[in-house]
Scaffold this motif. Structure first.
Motif, short mmCIF file in Angstrom:
data_model
loop_
_atom_site.label_atom_id
_atom_site.label_comp_id
_atom_site.label_asym_id
_atom_site.label_seq_id
_atom_site.Cartn_x
_atom_site.Cartn_y
_atom_site.Cartn_z
N LEU A 212 0.65 -1.33 -0.07
CA LEU A 212 0.11 0.03 -0.02
C LEU A 212 0.77 1.40 0.02
O LEU A 212 0.52 2.32 -0.23
CB LEU A 212 -0.93 0.05 1.18
CG LEU A 212 -0.59 0.16 2.73
CD1 LEU A 212 -1.60 0.61 3.35
CD2 LEU A 212 -0.23 -1.16 3.20
N GLY A 213 1.89 1.09 0.41
CA GLY A 213 3.12 2.44 0.41
C GLY A 213 2.61 3.30 1.50
O GLY A 213 2.57 4.44 1.34
N ARG A 214 2.43 2.57 2.71
CA ARG A 214 2.39 3.28 4.04
C ARG A 214 3.23 2.91 4.84
O ARG A 214 3.03 2.00 5.73
CB ARG A 214 1.10 3.42 4.50
CG ARG A 214 -0.05 4.19 3.67
CD ARG A 214 -1.18 4.48 4.45
NE ARG A 214 -2.19 5.42 3.72
CZ ARG A 214 -2.92 5.85 4.36
NH1 ARG A 214 -3.29 5.63 5.88
NH2 ARG A 214 -3.78 6.63 3.82
N PRO A 215 4.59 3.53 5.23
CA PRO A 215 5.68 2.85 6.12
C PRO A 215 4.94 2.42 7.58
O PRO A 215 4.06 3.43 8.22
CB PRO A 215 6.39 4.03 6.48
CG PRO A 215 6.29 5.12 5.23
CD PRO A 215 4.73 4.70 4.83
N GLY A 216 5.16 1.16 7.83
CA GLY A 216 4.93 0.62 9.16
C GLY A 216 3.44 0.35 9.40
O GLY A 216 2.96 0.30 10.36
N PHE A 217 2.54 0.19 8.08
CA PHE A 217 1.13 0.27 8.64
C PHE A 217 0.74 -0.94 9.08
O PHE A 217 -0.18 -0.83 9.90
CB PHE A 217 0.54 0.41 7.09
CG PHE A 217 -0.90 0.31 7.14
CD1 PHE A 217 -1.78 1.29 7.22
CD2 PHE A 217 -1.60 -1.06 6.87
CE1 PHE A 217 -2.95 1.28 7.09
CE2 PHE A 217 -3.10 -1.09 6.92
CZ PHE A 217 -3.62 0.25 6.94
#
Ligand SMILES: NC(=O)c1ccc[n+]([C@@H]2O[C@H](COP(=O)([O-])OP(=O)(O)OC[C@H]3O[C@@H](n4cnc5c(N)ncnc54)[C@H](OP(=O)(O)O)[C@@H]3O)[C@@H](O)[C@H]2O)c1
Length: 293
Positions: A212-217
């Motif tokens: 998804l391209g969201r760090p640490g999601f």
């Protein structure tokens, strides 16, 4: 917990390809030729293209990098692709995405000859993938399938949750994991930004693919004990302590999730190198098909 070492698995693939390419050459056949097109000076794109060209050199492929200014016209870009389509010396064509806003990536992808579509994004290619017909598989999901195969991870009957539904990662990943065949036969849930209760869905997953391209999601509370966790995300996060000024971050909170996972990919060194190895495989197949058909 075992680390899924993408660097090591990718090297094994490249070593095997190197032998096949040497055999082609010793039989007097042309070696695979990949042409990469880069528009503008996006830092991440520069890095990815450089890694692809380097991998070509490593396995003995010919490679050509065509660079255009950010301001290049769509007409010029499409014209170049048509010329490459007609060039018998070229086996694979890739146009590094994203493209500047004035160029339609859809039109660019649709212009690439499906026989040279080693990125696997052309509608013909995607159609065949959905139908389970032999075709190029988009490099990142293909690389993940090869990684699962390398580590003999059984996906049959497992619940796989894919986070993200992009055309280049999430969507094809869900198709491959749910398809009949090795490293397929999973029961797949594909999720996106409108998914309700994502954490709960993830907790029921035997395999999580985070794209998804969201760090640490993806945090530890979203992961079942013993799950296989594949982190596709690569985001540049500011880091003043580094010379480059940034570090690469995945979509998974690696430290905490690693304590619960049975297998997990690191970032970097997980999916990234596998993507490049898969692109090399696609390019080899594009060339081999020409020689042996
Ligand atoms: N390792 C590699 O070789 C490689 C290759 C390609 C990409 N990547 C990385 O993988 C990541 C994803 O790339 P992409 O091209 O697929 O990205 P993308 O086109 O931006 O797609 C992101 C997807 O994530 C979904 N999403 C966003 N926020 C969400 C949330 N809160 N909950 C659930 N889903 C959410 C989006 O949903 P909607 O559809 O609803 O917007 C979309 O489907 C990026 O970090 C990229 O750099 C790595």
């Amino acid at each position: 917990m075992q680390i899924l070492n993408g660097k090591e698995a990718a090297q094994a693939i490249k070593d095997a390809l190197k032998i096949e390419v040497a055999q082609l050459a010793s039989n007097g056949k042309e070696v695979p030729h990949l042409v990469a097109i880069l528009v503008g000076n996006n830092g991440a794109s520069e890095t990815y293209v450089a890694a692809k060209v380097k991998a070509c050199e490593e396995v003995g492929f010919k490679s050509t990098l065509i660079r255009f200014e950010e301001s290049v016209s769509a007409f010029k870009l499409l014209e170049t692709i048509r010329e490459l389509n007609g060039d018998p010396d070229v086996d694979g064509i890739l146009v590094q995405l994203p493209l500047p806003a004035h160029i339609s990536s859809e039109e660019v992808i649709n212009t690439i000859d499906p026989a040279k579509d080693v990125d696997g994004f052309h509608p013909n290619t995607v159609g065949k993938l959905v139908l389970g017909q032999p075709t190029f598989i988009p490099a990142t999901p293909y690389g993940i399938m090869l990684l699962l195969q390398h580590y003999k991870i059984d996906t049959r009957g497992k619940h796989a949750v894919v986070i993200g539904r992009s055309n280049i990662v999430g969507r094809p990943m869900s198709i491959l994991l749910s398809a009949a065949g090795a490293q397929g036969n999973a029961t797949v849930t594909i999720t996106h930004s409108h998914t309700v209760n994502l954490a709960e869905i993830c907790r029921s997953a035997d395999i999580i693919v985070a794209a998804l391209g969201r760090p640490g999601f993806v945090t530890a509370d979203m992961v079942k004990e013993g799950a296989v966790v594949i982190d596709v995300g690569i985001t540049r996060v500011d880091d003043p302590l580094r010379k480059s000024g940034y570090r690469l971050s995945g979509d998974v909170d690696f430290g905490a999730v690693a304590e619960k996972a049975s297998f997990i990919t690191p970032v970097p060194g997980g999916v990234g190198p596998m993507t490049i190895a898969a692109l090399m495989k696609n390019t080899y197949h594009a060339c081999a098909r020409k020689h042996f058909e």
